[in-house]
Scaffold this active site. Structure first.
Site, PDB file in Angstrom:
ATOM      1  N   ASP A   7       0.853  -1.189   0.000  1.00  0.00           N
ATOM      2  CA  ASP A   7       0.000   0.000   0.000  1.00  0.00           C
ATOM      3  C   ASP A   7       0.887   1.236   0.000  1.00  0.00           C
ATOM      4  OD1 ASP A   7      -2.373  -1.451   0.065  1.00  0.00           O
ATOM      5  OD2 ASP A   7      -2.531  -1.395   2.239  1.00  0.00           O
ATOM      6  N   ASP A  58      -6.893  -1.368  -4.613  1.00  0.00           N
ATOM      7  CA  ASP A  58      -7.987  -1.066  -3.680  1.00  0.00           C
ATOM      8  C   ASP A  58      -8.933  -0.029  -4.277  1.00  0.00           C
ATOM      9  OD1 ASP A  58      -6.757  -2.745  -1.810  1.00  0.00           O
ATOM     10  OD2 ASP A  58      -5.718  -1.086  -0.826  1.00  0.00           O
TER      11      ASP A  58
END
Length: 160
Positions: free
Chosen positions: A113, A139
């Site tokens: 991330d 995401d």
């Protein structure tokens, strides 16, 4: 069907390149790259869980669940007679995002991330909280696809 697979591949490739940038550049920068002070930065993080870092299953369980969902989604699109652009876009976003994170889990054992909106960090009811998780392109694809599914359900499943 070709458009669906090509679009899914585009989302996977964009996610991979963004994550390679995160790994090769951001990982060595402890404070990341600030794009908008006190609000938005790129910052490397490893996510062992699922959405918001939740660890509801062991890593193997998350991997198996992701594989099952990806296979089920691919099968559903394959057998569906719906070929509307909105249907294809929605499910390509969801599958591309899911496969992007699945690739991370297979290669690294976690998801990379790096997109961080610093909405609020501080004490709330005596406990330290950070109100927005770090996320990635995959995401975002899943979230956008889910929002399209929610807001345009009738147009997706009843094209004219």
């Amino acid at each position: 069907m070709v458009q669906f697979y090509l679009l899914t591949l585009v989302f996977i490739v964009v996610d991979r390149f963004a994550k390679l940038f995160a790994i090769n550049v951001l990982r060595d920068l402890p404070n990341g790259i600030v794009l908008v002070p006190d609000w938005f930065k790129l910052m490397y993080a490893e996510n062992l869980g699922i959405a918001f870092g939740l660890r509801l299953l062991p890593p193997e369980g998350i991997l198996l669940l992701a594989l099952a969902i990806s296979a089920g989604l691919t099968w559903y699109v394959w057998i569906s007679q719906n070929r509307s652009p909105l249907f294809i876009l929605t499910f390509a976003l969801i599958l591309g995002g899911g496969l992007g994170n699945l690739i991370d889990r297979l290669i690294f054992g976690h998801v990379v991330d790096f997109i961080y909106f610093d909405i609020y960090q501080g004490t709330l009811f005596g406990k330290y909280v950070s109100l927005w998780p770090i996320f990635n392109i995959a995401d975002a694809c899943i979230t956008i696809g889910a929002c399209l599914l929610f807001f345009f359900h009738d147009k997706i499943f009843n094209p004219r």
